[in-house]
Scaffold this motif. Structure first.
Motif, PDB file in Angstrom:
ATOM      1  N   ILE A   1      71.418  34.144  75.973  1.00  0.00           N
ATOM      2  CA  ILE A   1      70.296  33.216  75.806  1.00  0.00           C
ATOM      3  C   ILE A   1      69.006  33.932  76.188  1.00  0.00           C
ATOM      4  O   ILE A   1      68.880  34.474  77.288  1.00  0.00           O
ATOM      5  CB  ILE A   1      70.496  31.958  76.672  1.00  0.00           C
ATOM      6  N   GLU A   2      68.053  33.900  75.305  1.00  0.00           N
ATOM      7  CA  GLU A   2      66.796  34.609  75.526  1.00  0.00           C
ATOM      8  C   GLU A   2      65.958  33.920  76.599  1.00  0.00           C
ATOM      9  O   GLU A   2      65.907  32.696  76.689  1.00  0.00           O
ATOM     10  CB  GLU A   2      66.005  34.660  74.218  1.00  0.00           C
TER      11      GLU A   2
ATOM     12  N   GLU B   1      72.164  26.074  76.163  1.00  0.00           N
ATOM     13  CA  GLU B   1      70.790  26.373  75.763  1.00  0.00           C
ATOM     14  C   GLU B   1      69.962  25.093  75.658  1.00  0.00           C
ATOM     15  O   GLU B   1      68.797  25.050  76.073  1.00  0.00           O
ATOM     16  CB  GLU B   1      70.794  27.124  74.434  1.00  0.00           C
ATOM     17  N   ARG B   2      70.563  24.024  75.120  1.00  0.00           N
ATOM     18  CA  ARG B   2      69.842  22.749  75.022  1.00  0.00           C
ATOM     19  C   ARG B   2      69.529  22.189  76.409  1.00  0.00           C
ATOM     20  O   ARG B   2      68.450  21.631  76.636  1.00  0.00           O
ATOM     21  CB  ARG B   2      70.656  21.733  74.216  1.00  0.00           C
TER      22      ARG B   2
ATOM     23  N   LEU C   1      74.849  33.049  79.641  1.00  0.00           N
ATOM     24  CA  LEU C   1      73.421  33.209  79.911  1.00  0.00           C
ATOM     25  C   LEU C   1      72.896  34.534  79.365  1.00  0.00           C
ATOM     26  O   LEU C   1      71.724  34.628  78.971  1.00  0.00           O
ATOM     27  CB  LEU C   1      73.159  33.115  81.416  1.00  0.00           C
TER      28      LEU C   1
ATOM     29  N   ARG D   1      77.576  27.976  74.324  1.00  0.00           N
ATOM     30  CA  ARG D   1      76.235  28.546  74.480  1.00  0.00           C
ATOM     31  C   ARG D   1      75.176  27.579  73.973  1.00  0.00           C
ATOM     32  O   ARG D   1      74.123  27.407  74.601  1.00  0.00           O
ATOM     33  CB  ARG D   1      76.131  29.875  73.720  1.00  0.00           C
ATOM     34  N   GLU D   2      75.446  26.923  72.844  1.00  0.00           N
ATOM     35  CA  GLU D   2      74.464  26.013  72.258  1.00  0.00           C
ATOM     36  C   GLU D   2      74.162  24.843  73.198  1.00  0.00           C
ATOM     37  O   GLU D   2      73.000  24.458  73.367  1.00  0.00           O
ATOM     38  CB  GLU D   2      74.964  25.490  70.910  1.00  0.00           C
TER      39      GLU D   2
ATOM     40  N   GLU E   1      66.652  24.014  77.873  1.00  0.00           N
ATOM     41  CA  GLU E   1      65.411  23.619  77.214  1.00  0.00           C
ATOM     42  C   GLU E   1      64.878  22.313  77.805  1.00  0.00           C
ATOM     43  O   GLU E   1      63.659  22.126  77.933  1.00  0.00           O
ATOM     44  CB  GLU E   1      65.638  23.469  75.710  1.00  0.00           C
TER      45      GLU E   1
END
Length: 227
Positions: free
Chosen positions: A23-24, A105-106, A20, A101-102, A109
């Protein structure tokens, strides 16, 4: 976006904290090591999202997710066989460890997109039916009745279940003319066809459904109905 991390393994929690941090736009609001701690932290911290393990001692992740009023849930687990139960619990996503992380992040989102849609269209309900996500316009519903961990409502002849607290739904739907008539019922004002003053009061809806009005709510209901 504020995140609550729930996992009984400290190493797993630490890994999520590190992910985390890369992740922005997110921050860790808190951590919990079991289901009971998760519920207490969710109430105290009001996070936007819960990253939730499933297999934990005591109250497991599925039971936590099914508790009314919890924030949006992303499950993080090493076991793929809980996936169906997870989505029936209205999970936003289901991530298998080890988590990249990817992929995380998805998943976050997805929560952002769904939250934005709810803010733009607060009357739009998302109802889970097995593997399906159904969309319902709350403005077409006469009443919502609390029944344990669900809200029961009807669309036509079909009875549907919504996993949301009545308090949260009331806050969303008040601008659309919904009234709290007792502790466990929310009704659409323009669906009310009669108000019965006998036995403490009740509203009668267009469908013929009769719902008692509590003593506490009676004054506000009568004022809203101008009776």
């Amino acid at each position: 976006m504020r995140i609550l991390i729930v996992d009984d393994e400290p190493i797993a929690r630490s890994r999520l904290v590190r992910l985390l941090g890369r992740i922005e736009g997110v921050e860790v609001a808190g951590e919990a090591a079991n289901g009971n701690e998760a519920l207490a932290q969710a109430e105290a911290l009001a996070p936007d999202v819960m990253l939730l393990d499933i297999d934990m001692p005591g109250l497991d992740g599925l039971a936590v997710a099914e508790t009314p009023g919890v924030p949006p849930v992303i499950f993080t687990t090493a076991h793929p066989h809980h996936a169906l139960d997870a989505f029936e619990a209205d999970a936003h996503d289901y991530l298998l460890k080890p988590i990249s992380r990817e992929r995380l992040e998805r998943a976050l989102e997805k929560v952002r997109v769904r939250r934005a849609a709810a803010e733009q269209e607060p009357w739009r309900l998302v109802v889970t039916a097995g593997s399906l996500k159904r969309f319902v316009d709350a403005r077409e519903v006469e009443s919502f009745i609390a029944d344990q961990k669900y809200l029961v409502f009807r669309v036509g002849d079909e009875e549907l279940l919504l996993r949301e607290s009545l308090d949260a739904l009331e806050a969303r739907l008040a601008p659309f003319g919904f009234l709290r008539v007792n502790r466990g019922a929310l009704v659409r004002r323009d669906a009310v066809r009669a108000y019965d003053t006998a036995e403490g009061g009740a509203v009668v809806l267009a469908s013929g459904e009769r719902i008692p009005v509590s003593r506490r709510a009676a004054a506000a209901v009568r004022e809203a109905l101008n009776v």
